[in-house]
Design a protein around this motif. Structure first.
Motif, PDB file in Angstrom:
ATOM      1  N   SER A  52       0.705  -1.170  -0.173  1.00  0.00           N
ATOM      2  CA  SER A  52       0.014  -0.062  -0.033  1.00  0.00           C
ATOM      3  C   SER A  52       0.821   1.272  -0.027  1.00  0.00           C
ATOM      4  O   SER A  52       0.413   2.193   0.001  1.00  0.00           O
ATOM      5  CB  SER A  52      -0.755   0.052   1.391  1.00  0.00           C
ATOM      6  OG  SER A  52      -0.182   0.088   2.252  1.00  0.00           O
ATOM      7  N   PHE A  55       4.962   2.865  -5.014  1.00  0.00           N
ATOM      8  CA  PHE A  55       4.481   3.704  -5.683  1.00  0.00           C
ATOM      9  C   PHE A  55       4.367   3.290  -7.147  1.00  0.00           C
ATOM     10  O   PHE A  55       4.879   2.367  -7.696  1.00  0.00           O
ATOM     11  CB  PHE A  55       5.699   4.779  -6.043  1.00  0.00           C
ATOM     12  CG  PHE A  55       5.425   5.963  -7.190  1.00  0.00           C
ATOM     13  CD1 PHE A  55       4.498   7.019  -7.233  1.00  0.00           C
ATOM     14  CD2 PHE A  55       6.305   5.786  -8.520  1.00  0.00           C
ATOM     15  CE1 PHE A  55       4.362   7.669  -8.199  1.00  0.00           C
ATOM     16  CE2 PHE A  55       6.056   6.711  -9.643  1.00  0.00           C
ATOM     17  CZ  PHE A  55       5.090   7.595  -9.370  1.00  0.00           C
ATOM     18  N   ASP A  59      -0.632   6.407  -9.754  1.00  0.00           N
ATOM     19  CA  ASP A  59      -0.840   7.365  -8.725  1.00  0.00           C
ATOM     20  C   ASP A  59      -0.799   8.788  -8.791  1.00  0.00           C
ATOM     21  O   ASP A  59      -1.538   9.534  -8.407  1.00  0.00           O
ATOM     22  CB  ASP A  59       0.159   6.768  -7.536  1.00  0.00           C
ATOM     23  CG  ASP A  59       0.136   5.486  -7.083  1.00  0.00           C
ATOM     24  OD1 ASP A  59      -0.981   5.006  -7.155  1.00  0.00           O
ATOM     25  OD2 ASP A  59       1.108   5.004  -6.205  1.00  0.00           O
ATOM     26  N   ASN A  62      -4.075   9.768 -10.250  1.00  0.00           N
ATOM     27  CA  ASN A  62      -5.119   9.773  -9.183  1.00  0.00           C
ATOM     28  C   ASN A  62      -4.812  10.656  -8.131  1.00  0.00           C
ATOM     29  O   ASN A  62      -5.663  10.704  -7.223  1.00  0.00           O
ATOM     30  CB  ASN A  62      -5.305   8.295  -8.694  1.00  0.00           C
ATOM     31  CG  ASN A  62      -5.702   7.199  -9.984  1.00  0.00           C
ATOM     32  OD1 ASN A  62      -6.410   7.755 -10.856  1.00  0.00           O
ATOM     33  ND2 ASN A  62      -5.354   6.109  -9.734  1.00  0.00           N
ATOM     34  N   ARG A  64      -2.306  10.774  -5.995  1.00  0.00           N
ATOM     35  CA  ARG A  64      -1.937  10.171  -4.775  1.00  0.00           C
ATOM     36  C   ARG A  64      -0.312  10.421  -4.829  1.00  0.00           C
ATOM     37  O   ARG A  64       0.404   9.723  -5.906  1.00  0.00           O
ATOM     38  CB  ARG A  64      -2.182   8.567  -4.829  1.00  0.00           C
ATOM     39  CG  ARG A  64      -3.651   8.272  -4.420  1.00  0.00           C
ATOM     40  CD  ARG A  64      -3.827   6.928  -4.145  1.00  0.00           C
ATOM     41  NE  ARG A  64      -3.496   5.872  -5.201  1.00  0.00           N
ATOM     42  CZ  ARG A  64      -4.249   5.626  -6.191  1.00  0.00           C
ATOM     43  NH1 ARG A  64      -5.484   5.974  -6.122  1.00  0.00           N
ATOM     44  NH2 ARG A  64      -3.535   4.521  -6.938  1.00  0.00           N
ATOM     45  N   TRP A  65       0.274  11.456  -3.914  1.00  0.00           N
ATOM     46  CA  TRP A  65       1.652  11.556  -4.151  1.00  0.00           C
ATOM     47  C   TRP A  65       2.439  11.104  -3.085  1.00  0.00           C
ATOM     48  O   TRP A  65       3.652  11.078  -3.076  1.00  0.00           O
ATOM     49  CB  TRP A  65       1.697  13.141  -4.098  1.00  0.00           C
ATOM     50  CG  TRP A  65       1.045  13.626  -5.363  1.00  0.00           C
ATOM     51  CD1 TRP A  65      -0.204  14.384  -5.141  1.00  0.00           C
ATOM     52  CD2 TRP A  65       1.480  14.240  -6.420  1.00  0.00           C
ATOM     53  NE1 TRP A  65      -0.629  14.965  -6.457  1.00  0.00           N
ATOM     54  CE2 TRP A  65       0.224  14.735  -7.349  1.00  0.00           C
ATOM     55  CE3 TRP A  65       2.860  14.034  -7.041  1.00  0.00           C
ATOM     56  CZ2 TRP A  65       0.467  15.204  -8.489  1.00  0.00           C
ATOM     57  CZ3 TRP A  65       2.766  14.544  -8.389  1.00  0.00           C
ATOM     58  CH2 TRP A  65       1.663  15.140  -9.020  1.00  0.00           C
ATOM     59  N   GLY A  67       3.068   8.127  -2.284  1.00  0.00           N
ATOM     60  CA  GLY A  67       4.198   6.906  -2.685  1.00  0.00           C
ATOM     61  C   GLY A  67       5.438   7.362  -3.089  1.00  0.00           C
ATOM     62  O   GLY A  67       6.711   6.605  -3.315  1.00  0.00           O
ATOM     63  N   SER A 131       0.312   0.772 -13.930  1.00  0.00           N
ATOM     64  CA  SER A 131       0.064   0.241 -12.316  1.00  0.00           C
ATOM     65  C   SER A 131       1.126  -0.676 -11.903  1.00  0.00           C
ATOM     66  O   SER A 131       0.800  -1.182 -10.745  1.00  0.00           O
ATOM     67  CB  SER A 131      -1.356  -0.254 -12.497  1.00  0.00           C
ATOM     68  OG  SER A 131      -1.143  -1.741 -13.450  1.00  0.00           O
TER      69      SER A 131
END
Length: 238
Positions: A52, A55, A59, A62, A64-65, A67, A131
């Motif tokens: 979880s 990275f 991300d 989306n 989500r930084w 990572g 991904s």
């Protein structure tokens, strides 16, 4: 859930200059190096092995930084963690010494983390939308290698002192050699400790050049000796 080691970013390390006493490394460098196997021990206790916190380029799309930072706290195996620890110890020592004692530890840590974040970000941009997860501190370690590359051959050795110009022949030759090894390793898809995982060689390159560029202004601002205004390669450090 699969383990977050689909992409391995372990560097191929060469020996540090013999003039550098690795075992006298500054405390900040020792802490960074020791943190890698210690964190991997705790990573193994997590239900998802830290997946979880890995990275993945998707991300960025989306929003989500996190990572970009947390990925460098994870590793794909013991060999991966230990190899990066050795690299950080060998190449981090001269960089940390350049920054001195007053602000040295803080500047060194920011340099290290910054190179790691830029490495992951560059990897994400190259593989936009993928991904596939990436873990490891090798982007940050390659940043240390890039920084140390501009310290080699300085009059005071690797104990602080001057930063060589980007156009210095030694810097150019060493950079070409490092990137050649990096490219070949990435194409072959194998390095010690990779355990069959793919190698994020692009992250290595971004980290290396981040360190290569950043060491100039940071050396001028925080260097332990005044190397601006002297004759030689340091005068044109950029």
């Amino acid at each position: 859930m699969s383990e977050p080691d689909d992409r391995f970013d372990g560097p191929s390390l060469s020996d540090p200059p013999k003039s550098e006493a690795v075992f006298n490394a500054p405390l900040s460098v020792v802490v960074v190096a020791l943190s890698m196997p210690v964190l991997f021990f705790f990573q193994r206790q997590l239900p998802d092995m830290g997946a979880s916190m890995a990275f993945a380029p998707i991300d960025l799309q989306n929003g989500r930084w996190g990572g970009l930072f947390t990925a460098m706290l994870l590793h794909g195996g013991w060999a991966h963690a230990l190899m990066n620890a050795v690299g950080a110890l060998a190449f981090g020592a001269p960089v940390a010494r350049l920054f001195g004692e007053r602000f040295g530890s803080s500047v060194f840590l920011l340099f290290y983390i910054g190179c790691g974040v830029i490495a992951a970000l560059g990897y994400g941009l190259v593989h936009w939308g993928s991904s596939d997860p990436m873990v490891g501190a090798s982007g940050a370690v390659f940043g240390l290698i890039g920084g140390a590359t501009r310290l080699m051959g300085a009059p005071q050795g690797w104990r602080g002192g001057r930063v060589l110009s980007l156009l210095d022949r030694r810097v150019i030759a060493a950079s070409i050699a490092w990137m050649a090894v990096n490219a070949v390793t990435g194409l072959i898809g194998y390095a010690p400790g990779a355990d069959g995982a793919r190698i994020a060689w692009e992250a290595h390159a971004f980290g290396f050049f981040a360190g290569l560029l950043a060491i100039g202004p940071l050396g001028r601002a925080f260097g332990t000796t005044s190397h601006a205004g002297r004759s030689g390669g340091a005068d044109s450090a950029i």
